[in-house]
Motif scaffolding. Structure first.
Motif, mmCIF file in Angstrom:
data_model
loop_
_atom_site.group_PDB
_atom_site.id
_atom_site.type_symbol
_atom_site.label_atom_id
_atom_site.label_comp_id
_atom_site.label_asym_id
_atom_site.label_seq_id
_atom_site.Cartn_x
_atom_site.Cartn_y
_atom_site.Cartn_z
ATOM 1 N N ILE B 8 -38.331 18.234 -12.771
ATOM 2 C CA ILE B 8 -38.739 18.830 -14.050
ATOM 3 C C ILE B 8 -39.636 20.032 -13.747
ATOM 4 O O ILE B 8 -40.629 19.897 -13.050
ATOM 5 N N PRO B 9 -39.258 21.215 -14.242
ATOM 6 C CA PRO B 9 -40.093 22.388 -13.952
ATOM 7 C C PRO B 9 -41.433 22.311 -14.663
ATOM 8 O O PRO B 9 -41.531 21.711 -15.739
ATOM 9 N N THR B 10 -42.456 22.934 -14.042
ATOM 10 C CA THR B 10 -43.764 22.958 -14.676
ATOM 11 C C THR B 10 -43.714 23.950 -15.829
ATOM 12 O O THR B 10 -43.044 24.971 -15.742
ATOM 13 N N GLN B 15 -49.460 25.796 -13.365
ATOM 14 C CA GLN B 15 -49.027 26.142 -12.011
ATOM 15 C C GLN B 15 -49.459 25.039 -11.052
ATOM 16 O O GLN B 15 -50.404 24.304 -11.328
ATOM 17 N N VAL B 16 -48.747 24.955 -9.953
ATOM 18 C CA VAL B 16 -49.099 23.953 -8.946
ATOM 19 C C VAL B 16 -49.874 24.658 -7.835
ATOM 20 O O VAL B 16 -49.435 25.675 -7.306
ATOM 21 N N VAL B 17 -51.060 24.144 -7.539
ATOM 22 C CA VAL B 17 -51.846 24.705 -6.438
ATOM 23 C C VAL B 17 -52.016 23.630 -5.370
ATOM 24 O O VAL B 17 -51.994 22.434 -5.657
ATOM 25 N N VAL B 18 -52.165 24.092 -4.149
ATOM 26 C CA VAL B 18 -52.354 23.169 -3.023
ATOM 27 C C VAL B 18 -53.779 23.347 -2.522
ATOM 28 O O VAL B 18 -54.209 24.467 -2.216
ATOM 29 N N CYS B 19 -54.512 22.252 -2.454
ATOM 30 C CA CYS B 19 -55.925 22.307 -2.072
ATOM 31 C C CYS B 19 -56.082 22.921 -0.675
ATOM 32 O O CYS B 19 -55.323 22.613 0.246
ATOM 33 N N LEU B 20 -57.074 23.796 -0.532
ATOM 34 C CA LEU B 20 -57.331 24.460 0.756
ATOM 35 C C LEU B 20 -57.802 23.479 1.817
ATOM 36 O O LEU B 20 -57.663 23.735 3.008
ATOM 37 N N VAL B 28 -52.447 22.827 -12.427
ATOM 38 C CA VAL B 28 -53.561 23.362 -13.225
ATOM 39 C C VAL B 28 -53.028 24.441 -14.160
ATOM 40 O O VAL B 28 -51.909 24.913 -13.998
ATOM 41 N N GLY B 29 -53.862 24.834 -15.094
ATOM 42 C CA GLY B 29 -53.478 25.910 -16.002
ATOM 43 C C GLY B 29 -53.398 27.239 -15.269
ATOM 44 O O GLY B 29 -54.103 27.454 -14.282
ATOM 45 N N ARG B 30 -52.535 28.122 -15.760
ATOM 46 C CA ARG B 30 -52.324 29.395 -15.082
ATOM 47 C C ARG B 30 -53.555 30.295 -15.159
ATOM 48 O O ARG B 30 -53.739 31.174 -14.316
#
Lengths: 143, 148
Positions: B8-10, B15-20, B28-30
């Motif tokens: 299922i697309p976001t 948006q999907v972020v990857v923790c540093l 999270v929200g764009r």
């Protein structure tokens, strides 16, 4: 055709060839096979996709498409193409890295990175490096 | 039926972020500028950071893109970022999630880890470089494999 010897790359090490030792040539070489040892040239070295090299190279310009381990030094430029896998220390005036290339090692790039190195242009002019120590020729008047 | 990942697309505003730090993805929200990782509770910045002058910092950390402009001169221990564009000078170690672009006559002195690197003519680079897709390191100091 790329595989036939031409003016820029008169030397070709074919895909079924393996070379071990120290190699010296003047103009340019395409490596398709395996090479182990040392390469010393004022000209160019092209390491093709299927080639495997484990050598220290001192050349004018180097293009990597294959698998390389060892230290590379080029007076003019080093190009790492998309399929390149390189591990070693790199020293060159200019570096070009295509997307997808793998590079692991110490990098020194800049106009002063390779002092006294020979570039293909200098090789055509007589094979002497530009910055040689000692007195400069005085026979041309500066007017 | 296997409970695999859904395709299922976001939504557009997410948006999907990857923790540093823990490398775990989260949505999270764009428009989010900063957040806290819900897995490791570390603070994360998502903004792009432009650096236009002399900056001496312990670290620069963002999931956005760090841009060091032509007159920028950054001295730091480490830069952790989503992408890096250098037109000026950087002294310090760089770890980037995205491409590192080094403009002509730019300078990076320090170790660089990034998936891709682009170098302009006349750029000065010095340090240990690890360019390419990140390979997972084999576990160290763990249990030894049993002999067959």
């Amino acid at each position: 055709m790329a595989d036939s010897p031409n003016q820029d790359f008169p030397t070709i090490l074919g895909p079924d060839a393996t070379f071990k030792g120290e190699l010296t040539y003047e103009k340019g070489m395409r490596l398709h096979g395996k090479l182990e040892g040392k390469v010393n040239t004022p000209g160019r070295l092209h390491i093709a996709k299927e080639a495997k090299m484990q050598a220290d190279v001192d050349a004018g310009a180097i293009t990597v498409e294959g698998d390389v381990h060892g230290n590379l030094s080029a007076g003019d430029r080093i190009e790492l193409k998309q399929s390149a896998r390189y591990e070693g220390d790199l020293r060159s005036s200019r570096l070009v890295v295509d997307e997808g290339a793998i590079l692991v090692g110490h990098v020194t790039v800049g106009p002063d990175a390779v002092k006294g190195a020979r570039t293909p242009q200098q090789q055509q002019a007589g094979g002497k490096p530009a910055a040689l120590p000692g007195p400069q020729p005085q026979n041309q008047p500066n007017k | 039926m296997a409970q695999g990942e859904t395709n299922i697309p976001t939504p557009d505003d997410r948006q999907v972020v990857v923790c540093l730090y823990c490398n775990k993805p989260q949505e999270v929200g764009r428009k989010t500028l900063s957040m806290t990782c819900k897995f490791c509770n570390k603070s994360l910045r998502l903004q792009d950071i432009p650096l236009k002058g002399y900056e001496a910092r312990r670290s620069i950390e963002t999931l956005g893109i760090v841009t060091v402009e032509k007159k920028g001169n950054v001295v730091t221990d480490k830069i952790l970022c989503g992408g890096l564009v250098v037109r000026g000078k950087v002294k310090g170690n760089v770890k980037s999630r995205g491409p590192v672009l080094v403009g002509p006559e730019a300078e990076i002195k320090g170790d660089v880890t990034a998936p891709t690197l682009a170098v302009g003519a006349g750029a000065i680079l010095e340090g240990n470089y690890n360019i390419g897709p990140e390979t997972p390191k084999p576990p160290q100091g763990g249990m030894k494999a049993l002999p067959p």
